[in-house]
Scaffold this motif. Structure first.
Motif, PDB file in Angstrom:
ATOM      1  N   TYR A 130       6.506  -4.083   1.959  1.00  0.00           N
ATOM      2  CA  TYR A 130       5.569  -3.380   1.074  1.00  0.00           C
ATOM      3  C   TYR A 130       4.935  -2.150   1.716  1.00  0.00           C
ATOM      4  N   ASP A 131       5.234  -1.870   2.998  1.00  0.00           N
ATOM      5  CA  ASP A 131       4.657  -0.684   3.640  1.00  0.00           C
ATOM      6  C   ASP A 131       5.498   0.556   3.270  1.00  0.00           C
ATOM      7  N   ARG A 132       5.332   0.963   1.995  1.00  0.00           N
ATOM      8  CA  ARG A 132       6.065   2.115   1.501  1.00  0.00           C
ATOM      9  C   ARG A 132       5.084   3.045   0.812  1.00  0.00           C
ATOM     10  N   PRO A 133       5.414   4.325   0.779  1.00  0.00           N
ATOM     11  CA  PRO A 133       4.467   5.254   0.146  1.00  0.00           C
ATOM     12  C   PRO A 133       4.247   4.949  -1.348  1.00  0.00           C
ATOM     13  N   ASP A 134       5.270   4.336  -2.023  1.00  0.00           N
ATOM     14  CA  ASP A 134       5.099   4.088  -3.464  1.00  0.00           C
ATOM     15  C   ASP A 134       4.272   2.832  -3.760  1.00  0.00           C
ATOM     16  N   VAL A 135       3.992   2.016  -2.755  1.00  0.00           N
ATOM     17  CA  VAL A 135       3.152   0.812  -2.968  1.00  0.00           C
ATOM     18  C   VAL A 135       1.740   1.099  -2.453  1.00  0.00           C
ATOM     19  N   GLY A 136       0.748   0.770  -3.270  1.00  0.00           N
ATOM     20  CA  GLY A 136      -0.646   1.045  -2.897  1.00  0.00           C
ATOM     21  C   GLY A 136      -1.117   0.152  -1.756  1.00  0.00           C
ATOM     22  N   VAL A 137      -2.231   0.608  -1.094  1.00  0.00           N
ATOM     23  CA  VAL A 137      -2.803  -0.159   0.025  1.00  0.00           C
ATOM     24  C   VAL A 137      -3.315  -1.521  -0.432  1.00  0.00           C
ATOM     25  N   GLU A 138      -3.901  -1.551  -1.653  1.00  0.00           N
ATOM     26  CA  GLU A 138      -4.449  -2.814  -2.173  1.00  0.00           C
ATOM     27  C   GLU A 138      -3.351  -3.855  -2.345  1.00  0.00           C
ATOM     28  N   THR A 139      -2.192  -3.412  -2.894  1.00  0.00           N
ATOM     29  CA  THR A 139      -1.081  -4.334  -3.092  1.00  0.00           C
ATOM     30  C   THR A 139      -0.623  -4.892  -1.748  1.00  0.00           C
ATOM     31  N   LEU A 140      -0.499  -4.002  -0.755  1.00  0.00           N
ATOM     32  CA  LEU A 140      -0.090  -4.439   0.580  1.00  0.00           C
ATOM     33  C   LEU A 140      -1.046  -5.498   1.118  1.00  0.00           C
ATOM     34  N   GLU A 141      -2.356  -5.197   0.971  1.00  0.00           N
ATOM     35  CA  GLU A 141      -3.354  -6.151   1.508  1.00  0.00           C
ATOM     36  C   GLU A 141      -3.258  -7.495   0.800  1.00  0.00           C
ATOM     37  N   LEU A 142      -3.092  -7.432  -0.552  1.00  0.00           N
ATOM     38  CA  LEU A 142      -2.988  -8.669  -1.319  1.00  0.00           C
ATOM     39  C   LEU A 142      -1.780  -9.496  -0.868  1.00  0.00           C
ATOM     40  N   LYS A 143      -0.651  -8.813  -0.686  1.00  0.00           N
ATOM     41  CA  LYS A 143       0.567  -9.520  -0.299  1.00  0.00           C
ATOM     42  C   LYS A 143       0.398 -10.170   1.089  1.00  0.00           C
ATOM     43  N   ILE A 144      -0.253  -9.417   1.995  1.00  0.00           N
ATOM     44  CA  ILE A 144      -0.455  -9.965   3.346  1.00  0.00           C
ATOM     45  C   ILE A 144      -1.385 -11.182   3.307  1.00  0.00           C
ATOM     46  N   ASP A 145      -2.466 -11.022   2.528  1.00  0.00           N
ATOM     47  CA  ASP A 145      -3.409 -12.165   2.389  1.00  0.00           C
ATOM     48  C   ASP A 145      -2.681 -13.388   1.856  1.00  0.00           C
TER      49      ASP A 145
END
Lengths: 451, 174
Positions: free
Chosen positions: A326-341
């Motif tokens: 999910y560490d891609r420019p087209d995915v938002g920071v919030e989505t990344l954080e949610l997925k990691i959580d």
């Protein structure tokens, strides 16, 4: 005189047999009866007169006999006085002789008293002494001497002296001899025995007990610990110069045999004790399993943290995979954080599983110990209700249970508390790494690799 | 003189029984851990703190999501370092009185053994068991108290180290 009833009987018989002419013949019959009575009376008075004549004629003879008896009485009285005098004289002579004997005996009376007393006391010593297994049958001599009323003979006095000396000498010796030994199955056999003074007897199997009642040596039902028996057995075999003795002459050996060992102690705990022990086993099995899995996970994570480029199959590796995805420019920071959580939430329960069970077990064990204590006290008070407080041994069972379960509870709880804290430490560190540290480390890694 | 202390100590252990050795072992372990922590806070902490601060200052980006996460990771690394083994020290502090109670109960078992064998008349025999019951309790409490204050102070020191680092790792708002 006997004729009168028979006459009356005849008269009534006649009267009953001829009731018809009774009126006419009754008077004639009665007259005849009267006449015959009259005649009998005359006859009797004649006999009486004859008897009186006889007594009168014998009177002179009787007087003669009386005089003779009186003469005999007088002679006997004379003899009696004579004998009494001689008795009194003898009595005086006897008293004289008595005082004479006492004067001649002097202090010997006291000595004989002492001999009796000594023999009586020594009988007790000899019958309980270990030397009696070597020299049997001595107690009877002392018993006879102590109880006899007769004066002891010179032989007896010599024997007493010799026996006391022998006991004294033998009590200072280490002696080897053949003696009858009863083994634990009750079978008697003659074997070599080593006696150490009056303290202990030993055979090749260990310590022996002297049974006073039978005068025999018996093998102990339970020998003391090997570190006490081993040197003594070596001494019997002749391999060693040192020997362990029981200075209380067997009482300590008995106490050793009565002291409960570890398994006895555990059994005293009863059902509650077994429950606590099984809890400890369960706790330790869980702990070992959790320790192995946690250490494996920890080492894998540490290796992964050192090399973040390749995602392996461990919690940190799985988070790296999510990050890479999910560490891609087209995915938002919030989505990344949610997925990691989300990925972190999946990992934490695996790391914490089983730890709460260990904690609960460590908390339950002392409580069960307390339960056992109360159960034991109830048993104690029941036995007090039934038997009173007179015998402390009756109460000991309940009290042992009470104390042993408390001990078991603590023995179970202390290691489990330590293990729990140790495992909790590892698991907390792992969780802290994946929850807070890993994201940052992965972020800095991705920054560096981007440059 | 040392021999005299040794003899006194040996008498003490003889009177108290096996549990005293367990308490002594726990106490030794506890103090080794406490001293190790003390060494860390007095000498090692400064270096770690300075190195982390330098890493942060050398960063250009201090405001993005990644920067936030990296800062968090730095704080957590410091917390893990500072809090290492403090839980274990606290557990050992808690275990000492438990061991003391264990000694008490084993001592009481000895007392009742004496009663079972010799009856209640033998006060001398019972006294040995009572000594074995009371000495471990006292030793356990003393051992626990000796570590309790240190454990609390170490915990505070770890907290302060973390807070200090958190304060000094400043996030730029632009």
């Amino acid at each position: 005189m006997k004729k009168i009833p028979s006459l009356i009987g005849i008269a009534t018989l006649i009267a009953a047999a001829c009731p018809l002419f009774a009126q006419s013949s009754a008077t004639t019959n009665l007259d005849a009866l009267l006449e015959r009575v009259e005649q009998n009376k005359i006859l009797e008075s004649k006999e009486n007169e004859q008897r009186i004549q006889r007594f009168l004629s014998q009177q002179a003879q009787q007087k003669e006999l009386l005089a003779q008896a009186k003469a005999e009485l007088a002679a006997a009285k004379d003899l009696s006085i004579q004998l009494k005098n001689s008795y009194d004289e003898n009595e005086l002579t006897l008293a004289d002789l008595e005082t004479q004997r006492e004067n001649e005996m002097g202090d010997l009376g006291e000595i004989f008293g002492n001999v009796r007393q000594l023999a009586g006391q020594f009988k007790n010593i000899v019958s309980s002494s270990l030397t009696s297994s070597q020299f049997p049958g001595r107690a009877q001599f002392f018993a006879d001497l102590g109880e006899s009323k007769a004066l002891p003979t010179i032989e007896e006095l010599n024997k007493l002296w010799f026996q006391i000396l022998q006991e004294t000498v033998e009590s200072g010796k280490v002696a080897r001899y053949q003696a009858k030994v009863v083994n634990t199955d009750g079978i008697e056999s003659t074997q070599e025995v080593v006696r150490v003074g009056t303290f202990n007897a030993l055979n090749s199997k260990g310590f022996l007990d002297y049974v006073q009642e039978t005068g025999q040596l018996a093998e102990l039902a339970e020998q003391p610990k090997a570190r006490y028996t081993a040197p003594s057995i070596a001494f019997v075999e002749g391999d060693s110069q040192s020997v362990v003795i029981d200075p209380s002459q067997g009482a300590l050996l008995q106490a050793f045999a009565n002291t409960p060992d570890l398994s006895d102690r555990v059994n005293q705990g009863g059902e509650v004790g077994y429950v606590i022990i099984s809890l400890l086993c369960i706790g330790i099995i869980i702990s070992i399993y959790r320790w192995i899995t946690l250490t494996l996970v920890q080492t894998k994570m540490k290796a992964q943290l050192k090399d973040l480029s390749k995602a392996g199959s461990n919690p940190v590796g799985r988070i790296i995979k999510v990050f890479q995805e999910y560490d891609r420019p087209d995915v938002g920071v919030e989505t990344l954080e949610l997925k990691i959580d989300e990925a972190i939430l999946k990992e934490t329960p695996k790391l914490e599983s089983g730890l709460s069970t260990i904690k609960i077990l460590s908390a339950i064990a002392p409580l069960l110990g307390l339960l056992g204590t109360v159960v034991g006290m109830i048993a104690t008070f029941q036995s007090i209700t039934l038997f009173g407080t007179g015998d402390p041994k009756l109460m000991a069972g309940g009290i042992s249970q009470a104390l042993v379960t408390t001990v078991l509870g603590l023995i179970c709880a202390i290691p489990l508390v330590l293990i729990h804290s140790f495992l909790q430490g590892i698991s907390n560190r792992c969780i802290a790494i994946i929850e807070e540290q890993s994201a940052g480390l992965i972020a800095s890694f991705s920054e560096k690799s981007a440059k | 003189m040392f021999l005299e202390y040794f003899v006194n100590l040996r008498d003490f252990f003889d009177k108290g029984g096996v549990v005293l050795f367990a308490i002594f072992g726990v106490l030794t372990l506890m103090w080794i851990l406490i001293l190790e922590r003390l060494f860390f806070f007095l000498f090692r902490l400064k270096d770690v703190h300075a190195a982390t601060l330098r890493d942060w200052q050398s960063r250009g980006d201090k405001s993005s999501w990644k920067a936030h996460k990296i800062r968090e990771a730095m704080v957590v690394t410091m917390r893990l370092l500072a809090n290492k083994r403090i839980t274990l020290i606290k557990t050992l502090v808690a275990v000492c009185p438990l061991l003391g109670i264990l000694g008490t109960v084993t001592g009481m078992i000895l007392v009742f053994d004496v009663i079972t064998i010799t009856g209640t008349g033998n006060a001398r025999g019972m006294a040995a068991g009572i000594t074995k019951a009371t000495l471990p309790t006292m030793a356990g409490l003393v051992a626990s108290l000796s570590g309790l204050l240190c454990a609390v102070r170490l915990e505070r020191a770890a907290e302060r180290a973390e807070e200090k680092l958190m304060d000094e790792l400043q996030i730029s708002t632009d």
